[in-house]
Enzyme design. Structure first.
Site, PDB file in Angstrom:
ATOM      1  CB  ALA A  71      -0.930   0.008   1.205  1.00  0.00           C
ATOM      2  CB  ALA A  72       4.458   1.917  -0.468  1.00  0.00           C
ATOM      3  N   GLY A  73       2.317   3.088  -2.399  1.00  0.00           N
ATOM      4  CA  GLY A  73       1.918   4.102  -3.367  1.00  0.00           C
ATOM      5  C   GLY A  73       0.584   4.730  -3.039  1.00  0.00           C
ATOM      6  CG  ASP A  74      -2.831   2.383  -3.100  1.00  0.00           C
ATOM      7  OD1 ASP A  74      -2.736   2.867  -4.240  1.00  0.00           O
ATOM      8  OD2 ASP A  74      -3.073   1.178  -2.886  1.00  0.00           O
TER       9      ASP A  74
END
Length: 314
Positions: A253-256
């Protein structure tokens, strides 16, 4: 005086993530013994909505789930973060979307998504206008049908609501969509797909990606570079934002998380550079915890627990 929370609407996917921890990904034809398996609420749209909510925004989610237990769990998870889900419709015939997430010991992941009800998202102009009224930002990705993305962007533009687009999974943008996007956030893979440039290890190449995206009509462009950080480009030029070095557990979920933090900061009238710094802090905290939504930090955690290297002009 208490600051009024910005209003953000997220149109996108809701998936139940089947997260499998493995020491490494198997080679072709190979069987690898897994370490654990968990069901975790996810989907790029839902993750981005959770990130915005935990950064202090008033968030509404638009999407679709199936008439099953997964859909119920996903909506309840959003509500626990104060996210309005009256715009999440139940499809009577199609199951809720599912993602299989294989997380290696290094923290890298491989993801397979079955769209399910996400592929049936269809809100008409009246429904979109009602949801977007008084909203400052609309967030979208490409895990829902493209006609819905285009229609929502048009309605948002007519209402003065800014559009943040994460063109993932990577695919060609219709020409009519480009000028409707205010902020575009891409990773290295999406950057290469859209421009033919590979910015993986070179912030200067990422800056050129940003300039090319802006030439298509996007006002502000951000290219994320994983552990290297991110590059932001607007009318004032490009800035490189290094990321601190940490032990990576799961990048799912890093990009989100990054996108949500950047969006809320922009909604609070922060500069693009300051907003990206906040996104770097949030995503750096995110990758240190397993699972998509469980790993997304709050604003207080983002502000207090981490400092980032100073950004620099390119």
């Amino acid at each position: 005086m208490t600051e009024t929370p910005p209003k953000v609407v997220c149109l996108g996917s809701l998936n139940m993530d089947l997260v499998i921890a493995v020491p490494r990904a198997p080679a072709e034809g190979e069987t690898v013994q897994g370490d654990s398996i968990r069901y975790v609420p996810g989907g790029k749209g839902a993750n981005q909505a959770v990130s915005c909510a935990r950064q202090g925004a008033n968030v509404s989610m638009l999407g679709r789930v199936g008439p099953d237990h997964h859909g119920q769990v996903l909506c309840e998870a959003l509500q626990q973060d104060g996210i309005a889900v009256h715009g999440v419709l139940v499809d009577p015939e199609v199951a809720t979307g599912v993602a299989m997430v294989m997380v290696e010991a290094s923290g890298l992941n491989r993801i397979v998504v079955i769209a399910g009800a996400n592929g049936q998202v269809c809100l008409d102009e009246t429904q979109l206008a009602q949801a977007l009224r008084d909203a400052q930002f609309l967030i979208m990705q490409f895990e829902v049908p493209m006609p819905q993305v285009i229609q929502a962007a048009r309605v948002a533009r007519s209402l003065g609501c800014q559009v943040v687009l994460n063109p993932s999974p990577a695919q060609t943008l219709p020409e009519e969509l480009w000028p409707l996007v205010d902020v575009m956030i891409v990773n290295e893979t999406e950057a290469h797909f859209l421009t033919g440039l590979s910015p993986d290890t070179d912030p200067k190449v990422a800056a050129e990606v940003g300039r090319q995206l802006r030439s298509k009509g996007v006002s502000q462009a951000v290219v994320t570079l994983g552990a290297l950080g991110a590059v932001a480009t607007d009318a004032g030029g490009s800035t490189y934002h290094p990321a601190p070095k940490v032990k990576v557990v799961d990048t799912t979920a890093a990009g989100d998380t990054f996108l949500g933090a950047v969006t809320v900061a922009l909604a609070k009238q922060h500069s693009l550079a300051a907003s990206v710094d906040l996104g770097i802090k949030a995503s750096t905290l995110c990758v240190q915890t397993m699972g998509a939504q469980p790993s997304i930090p709050t604003l207080a955690q983002t502000q207090q627990n981490l400092s980032v290297p100073p950004w620099m002009s390119l």
